[in-house]
Scaffold this motif. Structure first.
Motif, PDB file in Angstrom:
ATOM      1  N   GLN A  91       0.809  -1.209   0.000  1.00 42.81           N
ATOM      2  CA  GLN A  91       0.000   0.000   0.000  1.00 42.81           C
ATOM      3  C   GLN A  91       0.849   1.268   0.000  1.00 42.81           C
ATOM      4  N   PHE A  92       2.008   1.228   0.694  1.00 41.02           N
ATOM      5  CA  PHE A  92       2.720   2.470   0.948  1.00 41.02           C
ATOM      6  C   PHE A  92       4.173   2.511   0.472  1.00 41.02           C
ATOM      7  N   MET A  93       4.840   1.386   0.352  1.00 44.53           N
ATOM      8  CA  MET A  93       6.271   1.428   0.076  1.00 44.53           C
ATOM      9  C   MET A  93       6.532   1.729  -1.394  1.00 44.53           C
ATOM     10  N   VAL A  94       7.602   2.490  -1.632  1.00 48.50           N
ATOM     11  CA  VAL A  94       7.906   2.998  -2.971  1.00 48.50           C
ATOM     12  C   VAL A  94       8.137   1.871  -3.965  1.00 48.50           C
ATOM     13  N   ALA A  95       8.791   0.809  -3.537  1.00 47.89           N
ATOM     14  CA  ALA A  95       9.114  -0.278  -4.467  1.00 47.89           C
ATOM     15  C   ALA A  95       7.870  -0.848  -5.136  1.00 47.89           C
ATOM     16  N   TYR A  96       6.744  -0.829  -4.426  1.00 49.68           N
ATOM     17  CA  TYR A  96       5.515  -1.414  -4.960  1.00 49.68           C
ATOM     18  C   TYR A  96       4.742  -0.449  -5.864  1.00 49.68           C
ATOM     19  N   LYS A  97       5.333   0.694  -6.147  1.00 52.31           N
ATOM     20  CA  LYS A  97       4.771   1.597  -7.137  1.00 52.31           C
ATOM     21  C   LYS A  97       5.537   1.499  -8.459  1.00 52.31           C
ATOM     22  N   SER A  98       6.445   0.541  -8.540  1.00 54.79           N
ATOM     23  CA  SER A  98       7.239   0.332  -9.749  1.00 54.79           C
ATOM     24  C   SER A  98       6.383  -0.286 -10.842  1.00 54.79           C
ATOM     25  N   PRO A  99       6.806  -0.168 -12.102  1.00 51.36           N
ATOM     26  CA  PRO A  99       6.023  -0.740 -13.211  1.00 51.36           C
ATOM     27  C   PRO A  99       5.817  -2.241 -13.084  1.00 51.36           C
ATOM     28  N   GLU A 100       6.850  -2.974 -12.654  1.00 51.50           N
ATOM     29  CA  GLU A 100       6.697  -4.424 -12.575  1.00 51.50           C
ATOM     30  C   GLU A 100       5.716  -4.832 -11.485  1.00 51.50           C
ATOM     31  N   SER A 101       5.642  -4.046 -10.414  1.00 44.29           N
ATOM     32  CA  SER A 101       4.671  -4.354  -9.363  1.00 44.29           C
ATOM     33  C   SER A 101       3.265  -4.009  -9.827  1.00 44.29           C
ATOM     34  N   THR A 102       3.138  -2.897 -10.534  1.00 50.00           N
ATOM     35  CA  THR A 102       1.827  -2.466 -11.013  1.00 50.00           C
ATOM     36  C   THR A 102       1.286  -3.377 -12.106  1.00 50.00           C
ATOM     37  N   GLN A 103       2.178  -3.764 -13.031  1.00 46.57           N
ATOM     38  CA  GLN A 103       1.733  -4.519 -14.195  1.00 46.57           C
ATOM     39  C   GLN A 103       1.678  -6.027 -13.943  1.00 46.57           C
ATOM     40  N   LYS A 104       2.655  -6.564 -13.204  1.00 50.24           N
ATOM     41  CA  LYS A 104       2.770  -8.017 -13.070  1.00 50.24           C
ATOM     42  C   LYS A 104       2.743  -8.486 -11.618  1.00 50.24           C
ATOM     43  N   ASP A 105       2.504  -7.555 -10.704  1.00 51.95           N
ATOM     44  CA  ASP A 105       2.389  -7.883  -9.284  1.00 51.95           C
ATOM     45  C   ASP A 105       3.623  -8.635  -8.787  1.00 51.95           C
ATOM     46  N   ARG A 106       4.795  -8.129  -9.143  1.00 51.72           N
ATOM     47  CA  ARG A 106       6.024  -8.738  -8.672  1.00 51.72           C
ATOM     48  C   ARG A 106       7.097  -7.666  -8.533  1.00 51.72           C
ATOM     49  N   VAL A 107       8.090  -7.967  -7.736  1.00 56.01           N
ATOM     50  CA  VAL A 107       9.257  -7.097  -7.623  1.00 56.01           C
ATOM     51  C   VAL A 107      10.499  -7.942  -7.844  1.00 56.01           C
ATOM     52  N   THR A 108      11.594  -7.299  -8.248  1.00 55.65           N
ATOM     53  CA  THR A 108      12.836  -8.002  -8.544  1.00 55.65           C
ATOM     54  C   THR A 108      13.992  -7.242  -7.910  1.00 55.65           C
ATOM     55  N   ARG A 109      15.189  -7.769  -8.105  1.00 57.49           N
ATOM     56  CA  ARG A 109      16.391  -7.090  -7.602  1.00 57.49           C
ATOM     57  C   ARG A 109      16.653  -5.796  -8.363  1.00 57.49           C
ATOM     58  N   LYS A 110      15.951  -5.576  -9.469  1.00 60.36           N
ATOM     59  CA  LYS A 110      16.088  -4.322 -10.202  1.00 60.36           C
ATOM     60  C   LYS A 110      15.065  -3.267  -9.776  1.00 60.36           C
ATOM     61  N   THR A 111      14.167  -3.636  -8.878  1.00 61.46           N
ATOM     62  CA  THR A 111      13.124  -2.688  -8.483  1.00 61.46           C
ATOM     63  C   THR A 111      13.704  -1.514  -7.710  1.00 61.46           C
ATOM     64  N   ASP A 112      14.672  -1.758  -6.822  1.00 60.72           N
ATOM     65  CA  ASP A 112      15.335  -0.660  -6.126  1.00 60.72           C
ATOM     66  C   ASP A 112      16.081   0.245  -7.108  1.00 60.72           C
ATOM     67  N   VAL A 113      16.533  -0.322  -8.229  1.00 55.70           N
ATOM     68  CA  VAL A 113      17.204   0.485  -9.256  1.00 55.70           C
ATOM     69  C   VAL A 113      16.206   1.460  -9.871  1.00 55.70           C
ATOM     70  N   TRP A 114      14.977   0.998 -10.072  1.00 53.61           N
ATOM     71  CA  TRP A 114      13.929   1.902 -10.576  1.00 53.61           C
ATOM     72  C   TRP A 114      13.717   3.070  -9.604  1.00 53.61           C
ATOM     73  N   SER A 115      13.659   2.779  -8.303  1.00 57.22           N
ATOM     74  CA  SER A 115      13.514   3.842  -7.308  1.00 57.22           C
ATOM     75  C   SER A 115      14.695   4.800  -7.364  1.00 57.22           C
ATOM     76  N   LEU A 116      15.896   4.266  -7.588  1.00 56.32           N
ATOM     77  CA  LEU A 116      17.087   5.112  -7.732  1.00 56.32           C
ATOM     78  C   LEU A 116      16.948   6.035  -8.932  1.00 56.32           C
ATOM     79  N   GLY A 117      16.403   5.511 -10.036  1.00 55.80           N
ATOM     80  CA  GLY A 117      16.216   6.343 -11.228  1.00 55.80           C
ATOM     81  C   GLY A 117      15.264   7.499 -10.979  1.00 55.80           C
ATOM     82  N   ILE A 118      14.131   7.219 -10.326  1.00 56.77           N
ATOM     83  CA  ILE A 118      13.179   8.288 -10.009  1.00 56.77           C
ATOM     84  C   ILE A 118      13.832   9.314  -9.080  1.00 56.77           C
ATOM     85  N   LEU A 119      14.644   8.844  -8.134  1.00 55.95           N
ATOM     86  CA  LEU A 119      15.344   9.755  -7.215  1.00 55.95           C
ATOM     87  C   LEU A 119      16.309  10.658  -7.970  1.00 55.95           C
TER      88      LEU A 119
END
Length: 630
Positions: A480-508
């Motif tokens: 509901q609240f953590m940034v990693a779960y707002k990533s495209p892979e979580s939104t589209q495929k309901d999963r997270v990977t070791r690259k999900t934190d990299v996505w957060s780094l990109g937005i940062l």
């Protein structure tokens, strides 16, 4: 033969003619947009002169040819449709092609929710919706991107919920009228200089923010739970109601009897409850009775210090110290507490941390406590209780990166220039790389990487906080609240990977370079936060003028190439396609290579290193987003 003077007059007449033709053409297009807008209105009899055939000119100097149009120097600049009995819908889409600087529909009969997509009117400077029947909660991101707006009047409606946080993103806001609604919760920490507000007669509570304390008390009247200057001082709530006090007395008598008889002598621990006061937070309530079912040890009711080098203090000392509320976020409240030694600590309360049992929780916290890196905020101690947990860290005086980027700057406080921002993102990258190395079995070594979770020490070195908490957080709350779960892979495929934190780094990275807040982070539940990436995409694609970079960086020409390299790194990190997204190793290597000044280094492709561009050539070209990412 024509003289030079005749040629000059001829040229002027031609230019004027071209301007008039252009203005006439624009006015025709504007009139068609207004007719479309009129179709969404009810009881629009006072707009009968809005009709076909459309007029060639909406304005004759400063006089409108159509009712309700605002004109200046023969140009259409807005709508003033006040007191016309209008209803229906505010069709924002039909207004997007208008040079709309002011929109007022005050004193009408509009109802329903706050008009959707209002923030698409990026040129708007004044918005007046007061004295209607609008209702419901206003989305947190309703005003995101409206950087030009100065005045917002929403008074005398039926709005509920909290005051939208996106109002804090409006640097030019000087007048905010929200009176006579049903807004609740605390007033956000507005920072805008010279801001005038009217929040009277709502359901607001808590202390008036310091930045608004100089205003007249009439701006806050009618909120019975609101306190603090210019209103009456806030009074700490009494922590123990009468019934609890009576129970405590009875329990005390019984305990005394037991002590006298030397039977079943036990000290009883107090439960962790706090006064919701900006001055202190203390344990309260009747004595906690240890039951056979819940056999907590004395050790379990004390603070557990994760390393021997930390100063020791008791839980009672920490919770009995004078404290300051730092905030109340999606995970719980944070307090600054100063113990007897004078050292300041931050106490974080977590109620949504029951994903693992006590034994596993202790083991995992000890694991986090062993982490040591210059760019990590170390865990000092923790406290375990089934209903809630406490995490204690040292207090960092300089605050968060989010506050430095988006908050009000103190007098004589330096701006975050390019060298400082580069140093920050390098530290963030190194800290994240360390987490990946030390937590190899954790899918999300950070999980909640955002600017508010990056603290800055006295030298503006970054310290990552709130890292590694995903394994112990309740899954539904994390999603509901953590940034990693707002990533495209979580939104589209309901999963997270070791690259999900990299996505957060990109937005940062994009937030750091542009100075723009990722507004979708405010949205609860799953939802992509790539709106910032989409905005960067559109700016670079349409016109490369350097508008993408935050003006506060005070960037010089000699650094633009390096800034652009970091921009590209950010886009490669937040690539929606996980397979094309850089892994952390690649991202960190590229970030660490960056310098404060330009040189002859090349730019890198997200997909391969074979397609590179000279830094100076790229700066001189009319760039498209395709060249940025390929």
């Amino acid at each position: 033969m024509a003289t030079s003077t005749q040629y000059s007059w001829l040229l002027i007449l031609c230019l004027l003619s071209a301007c008039l033709v252009s203005a006439s053409s624009d006015d025709t297009a504007y009139a068609n947009s207004l007719l479309k807008f009129k179709q969404s209105l009810i009881n629009a009899t006072m707009l009968d002169d809005w009709k076909e055939p459309v007029v060639d000119k909406l304005c004759s100097w400063n006089k409108p040819n159509w009712t309700g149009c605002l004109c200046w120097n023969s140009s259409f600049i807005g709508l003033r449709l006040e007191g016309m009995g209008l209803g229906g819908k505010i069709d924002v889409e039909s207004l997007l092609d208008l040079p709309l600087f002011s929109l007022s529909v005050m004193n009408n009969n509009f109802s329903g929710p706050f008009p959707s997509d209002m923030n698409k009117l990026g040129k708007l400077r004044s918005l007046y919706l007061a004295n209607n029947g609008f209702s419901g909660e206003i989305p947190d991101g309703a005003f995101s991107g409206m950087k030009a707006i100065k005045k917002v009047a929403l008074g005398n409606n039926k709005f509920t919920g909290k005051i939208p946080v996106s109002l804090l993103e409006l640097p030019r806001l000087v007048d905010l009228q929200l009176q006579d609604n049903q807004f609740g919760g605390r007033i956000p920490d507005f920072w805008q200089k010279s801001l005038r507000v009217n929040f009277s007669y709502n359901k607001l509570e808590g202390a008036v923010p310091a930045a608004l304390s100089h205003l007249n008390a009439s701006s806050f009247l009618g909120n019975i739970n609101l306190c603090g200057k210019p209103l009456e001082p806030c009074k700490p709530r009494k922590s123990i109601p009468k019934i609890a006090f009576i129970v405590a007395v009875v329990v005390g008598v019984v305990l005394a009897a037991f002590m006298i008889l030397h039977l079943l002598c036990r000290r009883r621990a107090k439960p962790l409850q706090y006064e919701k006061s900006v001055d202190s937070f203390r344990m309260e309530g009747p004595a906690y009775k240890k039951s056979k079912k819940d056999k907590e040890t004395e050790h379990g009711r004390k603070l557990y210090f994760v390393r021997n080098e930390w100063e020791r203090f008791e839980l009672e000392e920490l919770l009995g110290a004078s404290a300051e509320v730092l905030g109340s976020g999606s995970f719980g409240s944070s307090y600054k507490a100063v113990v007897f030694s004078g050292q300041a600590y931050v106490v974080r309360r977590f109620r949504q941390m029951n994903n693992v049992g006590k034994k596993d929780f202790y083991e995992y916290m000890r694991r986090l406590g062993r982490l040591s890196h210059p760019n990590l905020l170390p865990l000092v101690a923790f406290y375990y209780r089934k209903e809630e947990k406490l995490l204690i860290t040292q207090y960092v005086e300089n605050g968060s990166l989010a506050n430095k980027l988006h908050g009000k700057r103190c007098p004589n406080e330096p701006v975050l220039d390019w060298p400082t921002r580069l140093r920050i993102i390098k530290g963030v990258a190194r800290g994240l790389a360390y987490l990946y190395k030390e937590l190899p079995t954790v899918t999300l070594p950070h999980g909640h990487l955002k600017s508010s979770n990056i603290l800055l020490d006295s030298k503006y070195e970054p310290l990552l906080s709130d890292y590694g908490l995903v394994p112990v957080m309740n899954k539904d709350h994390a999603q509901q609240f953590m940034v990693a779960y707002k990533s495209p892979e979580s939104t589209q495929k309901d999963r997270v990977t070791r690259k999900t934190d990299v996505w957060s780094l990109g937005i940062l990275i994009l937030e750091l370079l542009t100075g723009r807040f990722p507004a979708n982070y405010l949205k609860q539940g799953k939802g992509p936060s790539a709106d910032l990436a989409t905005w960067v995409n559109s700016v670079v694609k349409e016109e490369w003028t350097g508008e993408v970079f935050d003006k506060d960086m005070n960037s010089a020409r000699h650094a633009e190439g390096q800034m652009f390299r970091l921009l590209k790194i950010g886009m490669c990190c937040c690539e929606w396609n996980v397979d094309m997204r850089w892994d952390l190793r690649e991202a960190v290597e590229r970030i660490v290579e960056l310098k404060e000044r330009d040189d002859d280094d090349d730019y890198y492709s997200c997909a391969s290193e074979g397609d590179v561009y000279s830094s100076r050539a790229m700066m001189d070209d009319d760039l498209s987003f395709s060249s940025l990412r390929s």
